[in-house]
Design a protein around this motif. Sequence first.
Motif, PDB file in Angstrom:
ATOM      1  N   PRO A 224       0.830  -1.214   0.000  1.00 41.21           N
ATOM      2  CA  PRO A 224       0.000   0.000   0.000  1.00 41.21           C
ATOM      3  C   PRO A 224       0.864   1.263   0.000  1.00 41.21           C
ATOM      4  O   PRO A 224       1.872   1.307   0.715  1.00 41.21           O
ATOM      5  CB  PRO A 224      -0.782  -0.082   1.315  1.00 41.21           C
ATOM      6  N   LYS A 225       0.471   2.242  -0.784  1.00 46.33           N
ATOM      7  CA  LYS A 225       1.235   3.502  -0.866  1.00 46.33           C
ATOM      8  C   LYS A 225       0.343   4.570  -1.476  1.00 46.33           C
ATOM      9  O   LYS A 225      -0.651   4.255  -2.130  1.00 46.33           O
ATOM     10  CB  LYS A 225       2.476   3.312  -1.729  1.00 46.33           C
ATOM     11  N   TYR A 226       0.728   5.791  -1.298  1.00 48.58           N
ATOM     12  CA  TYR A 226      -0.013   6.888  -1.923  1.00 48.58           C
ATOM     13  C   TYR A 226       0.932   8.049  -2.185  1.00 48.58           C
ATOM     14  O   TYR A 226       1.298   8.306  -3.307  1.00 48.58           O
ATOM     15  CB  TYR A 226      -1.201   7.311  -1.041  1.00 48.58           C
ATOM     16  N   TYR A 227       1.390   8.710  -1.117  1.00 48.10           N
ATOM     17  CA  TYR A 227       2.294   9.856  -1.310  1.00 48.10           C
ATOM     18  C   TYR A 227       3.528   9.444  -2.097  1.00 48.10           C
ATOM     19  O   TYR A 227       4.017  10.188  -2.948  1.00 48.10           O
ATOM     20  CB  TYR A 227       2.706  10.414   0.064  1.00 48.10           C
ATOM     21  N   TRP A 244       1.696  15.916  -6.335  1.00 47.99           N
ATOM     22  CA  TRP A 244       1.346  16.737  -5.173  1.00 47.99           C
ATOM     23  C   TRP A 244       2.137  18.047  -5.279  1.00 47.99           C
ATOM     24  O   TRP A 244       3.040  18.168  -6.095  1.00 47.99           O
ATOM     25  CB  TRP A 244       1.678  16.021  -3.854  1.00 47.99           C
TER      26      TRP A 244
ATOM     27  N   THR B  69      -0.305  16.610   1.480  1.00 44.84           N
ATOM     28  CA  THR B  69      -0.787  15.256   1.171  1.00 44.84           C
ATOM     29  C   THR B  69      -0.039  14.224   2.012  1.00 44.84           C
ATOM     30  O   THR B  69      -0.635  13.276   2.529  1.00 44.84           O
ATOM     31  CB  THR B  69      -0.623  14.981  -0.342  1.00 44.84           C
ATOM     32  N   GLU B  73      -1.551  11.643   4.784  1.00 41.75           N
ATOM     33  CA  GLU B  73      -1.224  10.208   4.779  1.00 41.75           C
ATOM     34  C   GLU B  73      -0.766   9.762   6.172  1.00 41.75           C
ATOM     35  O   GLU B  73      -1.141   8.691   6.648  1.00 41.75           O
ATOM     36  CB  GLU B  73      -0.132   9.917   3.745  1.00 41.75           C
ATOM     37  N   ARG B  97      -9.585  13.020  -2.463  1.00 35.97           N
ATOM     38  CA  ARG B  97      -8.300  12.386  -2.149  1.00 35.97           C
ATOM     39  C   ARG B  97      -8.339  11.680  -0.795  1.00 35.97           C
ATOM     40  O   ARG B  97      -7.744  10.637  -0.616  1.00 35.97           O
ATOM     41  CB  ARG B  97      -7.196  13.449  -2.186  1.00 35.97           C
ATOM     42  N   SER B 100      -9.871   8.279  -1.498  1.00 38.55           N
ATOM     43  CA  SER B 100      -9.059   7.296  -2.226  1.00 38.55           C
ATOM     44  C   SER B 100      -7.797   6.922  -1.446  1.00 38.55           C
ATOM     45  O   SER B 100      -7.356   5.776  -1.487  1.00 38.55           O
ATOM     46  CB  SER B 100      -8.711   7.804  -3.620  1.00 38.55           C
ATOM     47  N   MET B 101      -7.224   7.861  -0.715  1.00 34.84           N
ATOM     48  CA  MET B 101      -5.991   7.569   0.028  1.00 34.84           C
ATOM     49  C   MET B 101      -6.198   6.513   1.115  1.00 34.84           C
ATOM     50  O   MET B 101      -5.478   5.511   1.132  1.00 34.84           O
ATOM     51  CB  MET B 101      -5.413   8.858   0.620  1.00 34.84           C
ATOM     52  N   ALA B 104      -6.511   3.109  -0.249  1.00 39.84           N
ATOM     53  CA  ALA B 104      -5.245   2.510  -0.688  1.00 39.84           C
ATOM     54  C   ALA B 104      -4.560   1.788   0.469  1.00 39.84           C
ATOM     55  O   ALA B 104      -3.791   0.855   0.253  1.00 39.84           O
ATOM     56  CB  ALA B 104      -4.324   3.592  -1.262  1.00 39.84           C
TER      57      ALA B 104
END
Lengths: 367, 367
Positions: A224-227, A244, B69, B73, B97, B100-101, B104
Amino acid sequence: MTEEPKQEKIHLFTPGPTPIPEQVLRRMAEPIIHHRSEEFHTIFKRVNTNLQYLFRTTQPVITLASSGTGGMEATFVNLFSPGDKIISVNNGKFGERWVSMPKAFGLNVIELRYEWGDAPTPEDISKALQKHPDAKAVYLVHCETSTGTYTDVHSISKVVHSQSSALVCVDGVCSVGGMELRFDDWELDACVTSSQKGLMVPPGLAFIALSNRAVDVMKYSKIPKYYFDLNKALESYQKNDTPWTPAITLIQGLDASLEMIKDEGIESRWHNHTMRAREVRNGVTLLGMKLFSRYPSDAVTTVMMPVNIESKRFHELLRKKYSIYFAKGQGEFVDKIFRVAHIGYHDKRDITIALEALKKVVTESVT
Amino acid sequence: MTEEPKQEKIHLFTPGPTPIPEQVLRRMAEPIIHHRSEEFHTIFKRVNTNLQYLFRTTQPVITLASSGTGGMEATFVNLFSPGDKIISVNNGKFGERWVSMPKAFGLNVIELRYEWGDAPTPEDISKALQKHPDAKAVYLVHCETSTGTYTDVHSISKVVHSQSSALVCVDGVCSVGGMELRFDDWELDACVTSSQKGLMVPPGLAFIALSNRAVDVMKYSKIPKYYFDLNKALESYQKNDTPWTPAITLIQGLDASLEMIKDEGIESRWHNHTMRAREVRNGVTLLGMKLFSRYPSDAVTTVMMPVNIESKRFHELLRKKYSIYFAKGQGEFVDKIFRVAHIGYHDKRDITIALEALKKVVTESVT
């Protein structure tokens, strides 16, 4: 060299941050621009091209708003899935981190542990790969900041590619921009650096060069990841954009520093760093001091603390009397060694100042 | 106001970055200092105290080297475990966001979706909590940057605490430092902001105010993390330190901006922002334009694009002829609305300039 108690000029020989050139300070002090604008895209396009020049690559180099540690995290969470086996060399404080970090994300980490100041040989890595043919990557620290130790990434990369399909991932935080590193020629798959060492920019940016093979692999990662999602970052990168808000002023400073690096020429720059490192090693040896690392890097020199002076007093004298900032050791070596960084914005004169002050401090405490 | 084609002064009314005061630019252009030093700890201690003043809290405020962001997180990956249910309000691009974040990272996200320009009421949240009494948190966007919409975080927080044990987590990126927010009095549990809006510092820093309850909860989180591990960050914070290399120059700039905010006084500052926002809203209304948001914030005003001019031409005219930078809309509203940010380093004169230019552009395109 007399005492100047107030508003002294700081002479930084710390392994990050390194001194910031006036050209970079000036760029960062300009009025800020908006990042979703033509002005920014134009700057970022030039920066991205120059980052490729820096890494000697034609493949993508991603810029993140984070420290180098964030950049390294991005490699682990994008290139692998939980349970994947990787080999990680631990020969200092940062190698230690590149063992504990992937473990935190559920990777099966085979740790190759070395004494601090020691480094892996191609044979060591070859044996490890024979024992673990299913390893998906080998992690190396090009210059271990905590010990100033150099690892022969080029030779090791050859060995890895000759006997396995593992990716070669490199912590280049303390080397890129100062020490020779040829991302494409050496067939590296990921190499991370940050802004505050060889790049002469304040901390806050991380960079990741990625091979096309790495770009392909990261489509299948299940962590899992986002940033730190590099697929998202890469998509924006193609448009000279970021997913971002980018660290705009640091990127403007980077633009100035990369132009300086291009003007110097990356190969001349490596050579100049080698010369300065030699001068430091010779200087401390002539003063009767002993180098700590068995494989001294050209970015940071680590020296055994002289027996006639305590670490605390040593650094205090250097700072208060000579305005010279070296770094202490780290971990168990915190007071046993000291570190002189000569990566980044230094010239011969700076090395002279550092060695001169060192000589005086050591001599004074003898008498 | 005549045309000045070269080296124009940029008048930024973009919702991040906002203009940087000269005091902040100057501080960031000073020679860099090392972060593992007394000098840095002294600065960071003052910054940490002033961040508490900013958020109106006596509880910890963590500083990260990342964009906002990244700060958001950090809240998701530290406060919850996979499968945990949270309620997240989506009334714009950022709310989107924050749906969705967390997905994830394996959270069970109950999305409360609103039209852009609309905002949740306390009753809406109360109903959602009745339906989902097991929700571990409610996420709100204090000022939705994409639409300039205000959410009544204070009233909603009261409702949440009166009927559940859910945490109240707030995206304060576009509000903190400009709009009234009282972390302790409003009993918030996490509130994130970043450097480039109300704080008048370039982008690259995120801040997270945490309640003691949140600090307790985050010990039990099972989401893999490392760079954004707030337990590690908190441990360093207690010593006015950071676990990874901090963005030193941005923190020095922040030190200057927080002193400015203290000098103005946080309550005066909120009041001044309210006054400027009113002036902008009155101004555009007098020009016959229509506000977009049903709940206009005091940080960003969103306006329906006048029918007699195309978005592209509108922004081009403003930039090229008047050197005024407004922002386009986002998502499906990219060309249907425009955004005027008045958070940060603006005064009455700036608002006059903006409204004057707006009037001319609209009038010109009528004729």
